[in-house]
Scaffold this active site. Sequence first.
Site, PDB file in Angstrom:
ATOM      1  N   GLN A  34     -51.043  18.096  -5.201  1.00 13.95           N
ATOM      2  CA  GLN A  34     -51.350  19.114  -4.268  1.00 13.95           C
ATOM      3  C   GLN A  34     -52.134  20.521  -5.086  1.00 13.95           C
ATOM      4  O   GLN A  34     -52.966  20.777  -4.593  1.00 13.95           O
ATOM      5  CB  GLN A  34     -50.073  19.748  -3.573  1.00 13.95           C
ATOM      6  CG  GLN A  34     -50.143  21.198  -2.697  1.00 13.95           C
ATOM      7  CD  GLN A  34     -50.890  20.787  -1.378  1.00 13.95           C
ATOM      8  OE1 GLN A  34     -50.596  19.692  -0.731  1.00 13.95           O
ATOM      9  NE2 GLN A  34     -52.002  21.668  -1.078  1.00 13.95           N
ATOM     10  N   CYS A  63     -50.260  24.965   1.523  1.00  7.94           N
ATOM     11  CA  CYS A  63     -50.243  23.396   1.526  1.00  7.94           C
ATOM     12  C   CYS A  63     -49.876  22.846   2.955  1.00  7.94           C
ATOM     13  O   CYS A  63     -50.070  21.759   2.864  1.00  7.94           O
ATOM     14  CB  CYS A  63     -49.265  23.071   0.201  1.00  7.94           C
ATOM     15  SG  CYS A  63     -47.693  22.967   0.398  1.00  7.94           S
TER      16      CYS A  63
END
Length: 310
Positions: free
Chosen positions: A138, A268
């Site tokens: 991520q 995210c």
Amino acid sequence: MNHFINIRDISSSILRKIIMNAKKRKIKRKKTSTLDLDPDKPLKGKLLIQMFEKSSLRTRLSFSIAVKQLSGDEVTLRPDELHLSKGTESLSDTAKIISTFGNAFMLRTDSDKKINEFKKYMSIPIINGLSPSSHPTQVLSDIYTIEEIKKKPISKLIICWIGDANNNVINSLIEASVKFSFKLNIACPKKYEPNKELLKWVKKNKGKIKIFNTTKEAAYKCDVIFTDKVISMNDKVNKSKKLKDFRNFKVNSNVMNFAKKDAIFLHCLPRGPEVSDKVFFSKQSKVWQQALNRIYVQKSILLYCFDKLR
Ligand code: CP
Ligand code: NVA
């Protein structure tokens, strides 16, 4: 072959190479459809085995699309259907079988120990697709997104994190701040400050981290504001108490106004109450571009794992 488990284990030059490769591949894919193959077909014949012990939308889709665009394929295992989760097969035998059938293994798990156990018994690369302490794929992708939008190296920017400072995403972001040498301001309540051992590592490696207990100080003149869910998937806490502790750490328009005029907002996803709808749906919010870019960076991470990063 290379594993991709924590950002701190990988050299700055390799991390930079992964980002450059993602950039090159993304440019070449203008006007192509999702399942059109990259012409060099670098992972032809290769199988990625994925296993998710926790929920996932973006990581699952991005790895699946990434490996297919590289001419490989994937199989996703449901842990509840394996003998391993029922206690009737050992982790070492499971790891050996996955290594025999597949060419790389992507694991999302609620146990950091488990990743290391798998690594011990596997003869194929293992990728950490999120663990309680780390979310490296991520964060690497987020660095790519920031540089893509800001059109400058992240080392020239001030990044601000508002929210839980002791979770997987911020841990990886802290590690990245050292590897990519960028300034990182963190705003969180006192009792949710980053992991002390990680901060020691930052100090030893001359990281540029500042910790504040108000959003104003941390966000002041920064280029990027990040946040994440207050309650993470592995959080075994009193949820309403934790949410209350973070009531002054919500990213709203006031907080965005402390930052530079052209600052961007990243998350995210999935999101919770840590960001206002106004900010989330504003022009400054780049969360959809952030999510989509994960495909490109997963591709380069896979190539790194297969020693095919050029
Ligand atoms: N950001 C992220 O990892 O999303 P998923 O949990 O949906 O994979
Ligand atoms: N910190 C979050 C990230 C989700 C992608 C969690 O672990 O739930």
